[in-house]
Write an enzyme that holds these catalytic residues in place. Structure first.
Site, PDB file in Angstrom:
ATOM      1  N   ALA A 164       0.820  -1.111  -0.082  1.00 56.77           N
ATOM      2  CA  ALA A 164       0.026   0.025  -0.029  1.00 56.77           C
ATOM      3  C   ALA A 164       0.777   1.269   0.240  1.00 56.77           C
ATOM      4  O   ALA A 164       1.868   1.140   0.612  1.00 56.77           O
ATOM      5  CB  ALA A 164      -1.017   0.223   1.389  1.00 56.77           C
TER       6      ALA A 164
ATOM      7  N   LYS B 129       4.133   0.728  -6.408  1.00 64.14           N
ATOM      8  CA  LYS B 129       4.687  -0.314  -7.184  1.00 64.14           C
ATOM      9  C   LYS B 129       4.152  -1.562  -7.550  1.00 64.14           C
ATOM     10  O   LYS B 129       4.479  -2.324  -8.560  1.00 64.14           O
ATOM     11  CB  LYS B 129       5.895  -0.690  -6.190  1.00 64.14           C
ATOM     12  CG  LYS B 129       6.877   0.461  -5.809  1.00 64.14           C
ATOM     13  CD  LYS B 129       7.923   0.141  -4.770  1.00 64.14           C
ATOM     14  CE  LYS B 129       8.747   1.217  -4.322  1.00 64.14           C
ATOM     15  NZ  LYS B 129       8.147   2.189  -3.338  1.00 64.14           N
TER      16      LYS B 129
ATOM     17  N   CYS C 217      13.423   3.272   1.636  1.00 62.86           N
ATOM     18  CA  CYS C 217      13.743   4.747   1.361  1.00 62.86           C
ATOM     19  C   CYS C 217      14.388   5.398   2.463  1.00 62.86           C
ATOM     20  O   CYS C 217      14.078   6.457   2.978  1.00 62.86           O
ATOM     21  CB  CYS C 217      12.282   5.772   0.856  1.00 62.86           C
ATOM     22  SG  CYS C 217      11.028   5.403   2.064  1.00 62.86           S
TER      23      CYS C 217
HETATM   24  C1  LIG Z   1       7.199   1.686   2.160  1.00 59.24           C
HETATM   25  S1  LIG Z   1       5.521   1.439   2.453  1.00 59.24           S
HETATM   26  C2  LIG Z   1       4.838   0.521   0.983  1.00 59.24           C
HETATM   27  C3  LIG Z   1       4.730   1.478  -0.116  1.00 59.24           C
HETATM   28  C4  LIG Z   1       4.383   0.481  -1.587  1.00 59.24           C
HETATM   29  N1  LIG Z   1       5.274  -0.216  -1.719  1.00 59.24           N
HETATM   30  C5  LIG Z   1       4.154   1.554  -2.749  1.00 59.24           C
HETATM   31  O1  LIG Z   1       4.998   1.453  -3.478  1.00 59.24           O
HETATM   32  O2  LIG Z   1       3.299   2.062  -2.838  1.00 59.24           O
HETATM   33  C6  LIG Z   1       5.576   0.237   3.429  1.00 59.24           C
HETATM   34  C7  LIG Z   1       4.403  -0.747   3.644  1.00 59.24           C
HETATM   35  O3  LIG Z   1       4.611  -1.716   4.356  1.00 59.24           O
HETATM   36  C8  LIG Z   1       3.553  -1.786   5.342  1.00 59.24           C
HETATM   37  N2  LIG Z   1       3.855  -2.739   6.432  1.00 59.24           N
HETATM   38  C9  LIG Z   1       4.364  -2.499   7.885  1.00 59.24           C
HETATM   39  N3  LIG Z   1       4.626  -3.572   8.356  1.00 59.24           N
HETATM   40  C10 LIG Z   1       4.189  -4.656   7.667  1.00 59.24           C
HETATM   41  C11 LIG Z   1       3.924  -6.024   7.844  1.00 59.24           C
HETATM   42  N4  LIG Z   1       4.594  -6.462   9.197  1.00 59.24           N
HETATM   43  N5  LIG Z   1       3.559  -6.732   6.828  1.00 59.24           N
HETATM   44  C12 LIG Z   1       2.872  -6.301   5.813  1.00 59.24           C
HETATM   45  N6  LIG Z   1       3.009  -5.049   5.548  1.00 59.24           N
HETATM   46  C13 LIG Z   1       3.676  -4.066   6.514  1.00 59.24           C
HETATM   47  C14 LIG Z   1       2.750  -0.490   5.807  1.00 59.24           C
HETATM   48  O4  LIG Z   1       1.500  -0.621   6.112  1.00 59.24           O
HETATM   49  C15 LIG Z   1       3.157   0.257   4.535  1.00 59.24           C
HETATM   50  O5  LIG Z   1       1.962   0.428   3.722  1.00 59.24           O
END
Ligand SMILES: C[S@@+](CC[C@H](N)C(=O)[O-])C[C@H]1O[C@@H](n2cnc3c(N)ncnc32)[C@H](O)[C@@H]1O
Length: 326
Positions: A131, A135, A253
């Site tokens: 989310a 990507k 990032c």
């Molecule tokens: C850097 S963001 C991702 C951005 C996304 N890849 C995009 O390009 O739009 C990291 C995401 O990891 C999720 N997240 C955090 N801990 C997580 C976990 N244990 N399992 C799955 N998702 C997780 C967060 O809710 C957040 O949306």
């Protein structure tokens, strides 16, 4: 590195306004590993321009360029990727092209990890931290929307944006799941492993400072350490859920080696995988092999540290792994 021992070992930087420390003070700990550190800080202090990715599920690059031109929006194509456009408008999400799903607002450097993962049409691909979907939808586009992209995120509140983006961009090969990636269950699927996995991990977001000037306000080493623990768990599960010979891209990032090379080192020592080289037509520094008294595998130099002053972008870390025989 010794000169920055106090920064590396400290718990929280002094906030701007409380002493003579500036807003970039948390980045001082990277002075020993960053070439031309003053240029790096100078770039971090400059606001980031806007960029979009052409959504090739709905249009061609040429048609998107024509649409933007008709709308009076100026653009410049990125040298390393003609699907990425730097725009002059401050609100790329308000253009006709964006409304109709021909483009998607996405920071230029954020388009790198899916390109490095290089998914192919028909494959099964897991985006385990997906989310709001920039990507994941890029992965679907790179696969000509053929195959399966499982876009997962543990944060239920962020899934609506992921769904909205998938629908607006017409990514029909994309399925959304809501699990903690660290103990992800493949039970709902009729397959046991993915061909490729993207781990775009939650991180301390230091590299987003140009887009979000508050990004470093709450910086602390304890937060870095705590998020690194989550990253290690997610990347280990990614290796377990990807077939032998399959590919994983790990990206953040942020600049902190604790969240980058140290996470990869942890997983290299526990799961069957190796770090591999990749081509990327952007300037970057190699991953490091020493930090704060720890040594990392020499293969970590295959990773890319993309700093803001290299290409006038945000900051990113990208590494490519191959799953080996267990
Ligand atoms: C850097 S963001 C991702 C951005 C996304 N890849 C995009 O390009 O739009 C990291 C995401 O990891 C999720 N997240 C955090 N801990 C997580 C976990 N244990 N399992 C799955 N998702 C997780 C967060 O809710 C957040 O949306």
């Amino acid at each position: 590195m010794a000169a920055n021992a106090s920064r590396q070992g400290g718990s929280k930087p002094t906030k701007p306004g409380q002493s003579n420390a500036g807003p970039m003070e948390p980045l001082e700990r990277y002075r020993p590993i960053i070439d031309d550190f003053e240029a790096f800080i100078g770039a971090c202090e400059r606001p980031l321009g806007t960029a979009v990715r052409v959504n090739t599920i709905k249009t061609s690059v040429d048609r998107a360029l024509e649409t933007l031109t008709d709308e009076g929006v100026d653009y410049e194509q990125a040298d390393w990727n003609p699907r990425v456009l730097r725009l002059t408008t401050d609100s790329p999400g308000s253009t006709w092209a964006s409304f109709h799903g021909l483009t998607h607002g996405q920071e230029e450097v954020s388009a790198v990890p899916p390109v490095v993962l290089d998914p192919q049409p028909g494959e099964r691909v897991w985006d385990c931290c997906a989310a709001p979907g920039g990507k994941a939808t890029q992965l679907a586009a790179l696969m000509d929307d053929e195959g399966t992209v499982v876009a997962n995120d543990s944060n239920l509140g962020r899934l609506s944006a992921l769904r909205f983006n998938a629908e607006r961009l017409g990514a029909t090969s994309l399925a959304v799941t809501n699990q903690d990636a660290r103990n992800y269950s493949l039970a709902p699927f009729d397959f046991e492993t993915f061909d490729r996995t993207l781990v775009d991990a939650p991180c301390s977001c230091e590299g987003t400072i140009r887009k979000n000037p508050d990004a470093l306000d709450e910086w602390s080493l304890s937060h870095v350490t705590s998020v690194a623990g989550i990253q290690k768990g997610i990347l280990r599960r990614a290796v377990q859920a990807t077939r032998e010979g399959g590919t994983i891209v790990y990206s953040t990032c942020t600049f902190a080696p604790e969240e980058n090379e140290a996470v990869l080192q942890h997983v290299l020592e526990r799961e069957p995988c190796r770090i591999v080289d990749f081509d990327l037509d952007l300037a970057y520094a190699p991953g490091i092999t020493e930090w704060d008294g720890d040594s990392f595998d020499p293969s970590l130099t295959n990773a890319a540290r993309i700093y803001p002053h290299h290409n006038d972008t945000g900051g990113f870390f990208v590494a490519k792994l191959e799953v080996t025989a267990g």
